[in-house]
Design an enzyme around this catalytic site. Sequence first.
Site, mmCIF file in Angstrom:
data_model
loop_
_atom_site.group_PDB
_atom_site.id
_atom_site.type_symbol
_atom_site.label_atom_id
_atom_site.label_comp_id
_atom_site.label_asym_id
_atom_site.label_seq_id
_atom_site.Cartn_x
_atom_site.Cartn_y
_atom_site.Cartn_z
ATOM 1 N N ALA A 1 33.986 42.905 45.254
ATOM 2 C CA ALA A 1 33.682 44.281 44.842
ATOM 3 C C ALA A 1 33.008 45.128 45.924
ATOM 4 O O ALA A 1 33.506 46.212 46.263
ATOM 5 C CB ALA A 1 32.848 44.242 43.558
ATOM 6 N N ASP B 1 32.316 42.283 39.171
ATOM 7 C CA ASP B 1 33.083 43.431 39.653
ATOM 8 C C ASP B 1 32.638 44.709 38.971
ATOM 9 O O ASP B 1 32.840 45.807 39.471
ATOM 10 C CB ASP B 1 34.574 43.194 39.443
ATOM 11 C CG ASP B 1 35.047 42.144 40.429
ATOM 12 O OD1 ASP B 1 34.854 40.947 40.152
ATOM 13 O OD2 ASP B 1 35.541 42.532 41.505
HETATM 14 O O1 MRU Z 1 40.003 39.401 43.042
HETATM 15 P P1 MRU Z 1 38.786 39.312 43.896
HETATM 16 O O2 MRU Z 1 38.794 38.151 44.809
HETATM 17 O O3 MRU Z 1 38.487 40.610 44.596
HETATM 18 O O4 MRU Z 1 37.605 39.074 42.848
HETATM 19 C C1 MRU Z 1 36.288 39.040 43.324
HETATM 20 C C2 MRU Z 1 35.327 38.621 42.297
HETATM 21 O O5 MRU Z 1 35.635 38.488 41.133
HETATM 22 C C3 MRU Z 1 33.910 38.446 42.746
HETATM 23 O O6 MRU Z 1 33.269 37.501 41.958
HETATM 24 C C4 MRU Z 1 33.170 39.779 42.614
HETATM 25 O O7 MRU Z 1 33.834 40.799 43.290
HETATM 26 C C5 MRU Z 1 31.802 39.689 43.109
HETATM 27 S S1 MRU Z 1 31.818 39.581 44.877
HETATM 28 C C6 MRU Z 1 30.401 39.937 45.541
#
Ligand code: MRU
Length: 330
Positions: free
Chosen positions: A50, A227
């Site tokens: 995120a 997210d």
């Molecule tokens: O699909 P992604 O890899 O972008 O998903 C990321 C996540 O779900 C993480 O747990 C979230 O962004 C937190 S990262 C600091």
Amino acid sequence: MRSVDLRDTPDGPVVEMIDQTQLPDRLVTLTCRTAAEVTAAIARLSVRGAPAIGVAGAMGVALAAWHGRAVEAEVDQLRNARPTAVNLARGVDRAAAALTDGYPAVRDAALALRDEEEAASAAMATLGANLVGELLGDRSALVLTHCNTGALATTGDGTALAVVRELHRRRRLAGVIASETRPLLQGARLTGWELASFGAPYRIAVDGAGPFLLARGEANVVLLGADRVCANGDVVNKVGTYAHALGARRAGVPFVVVAPESTVDRATATGAEVSIEDRDPAEVLLFAGRTVAPAGAAAVNPAFDVTPAELVTALVTDRRVVRYDRGDVL
Ligand code: MRU
């Protein structure tokens, strides 16, 4: 190198990022010269997590501003490259607000966001490690984590994984279980790579093993990211998070979410209002490039799920610790 950064060159600005689709096999830098290239990189998860996509989106706006063609459309495409993490739209909007002042102002807005996310990582590491110390007392941390929440997912050391790193630095980390994170394996490929890079003891588990491992006492705290954190505390995060939360509640293990304030979305009342990204069924039907289901099989591939606030023990941001277990409210 940061997960994503912007550099001015004699030929114009470029956005450089670690291509996360290539890890752990190859550490490759991907260079984007246009906003459209940044949009594509976000959509295919070359940059992901995120906070990192928020910064990448803002930097993409800077490229659009520099080229000055179809800027509105390019900004719109960046904003919608992925729907679930609130950071992306926020990062894009913040940089776009500077468009009337020209490229240097947009670039500076993007770089300011990069630096704020870096500082947020450091603050979360300290607050989170302090909280784990309070929750576990004399015991060292046996952490279950999910997806990738480290330096690759932010522009600092990370969210939950920055806490893990800080616990390791304080010699309070006994081990980490990283769930592999089907179907794109951010846990196995990326979290494994980061844990190895800072020398933390870790094991990879299949996602479905999480609740059983918690029941068997193999982890005494769950640390993961978000997210989007909704106004009522619901946590939207990588699919599989909800199962870990249910398993943690059943096993009496604290379930701690670590996310910067930039991920807290007071404008969204509950997780039911969040647009959950549905990705290509092929990601589920193929494993290591090979089809693993019968010909013609359909698949459903939500990239995220919603964990109800009532299952969350505490939220650690860069500014505060919200102890739901003690009656705090977001
Ligand atoms: O699909 P992604 O890899 O972008 O998903 C990321 C996540 O779900 C993480 O747990 C979230 O962004 C937190 S990262 C600091």
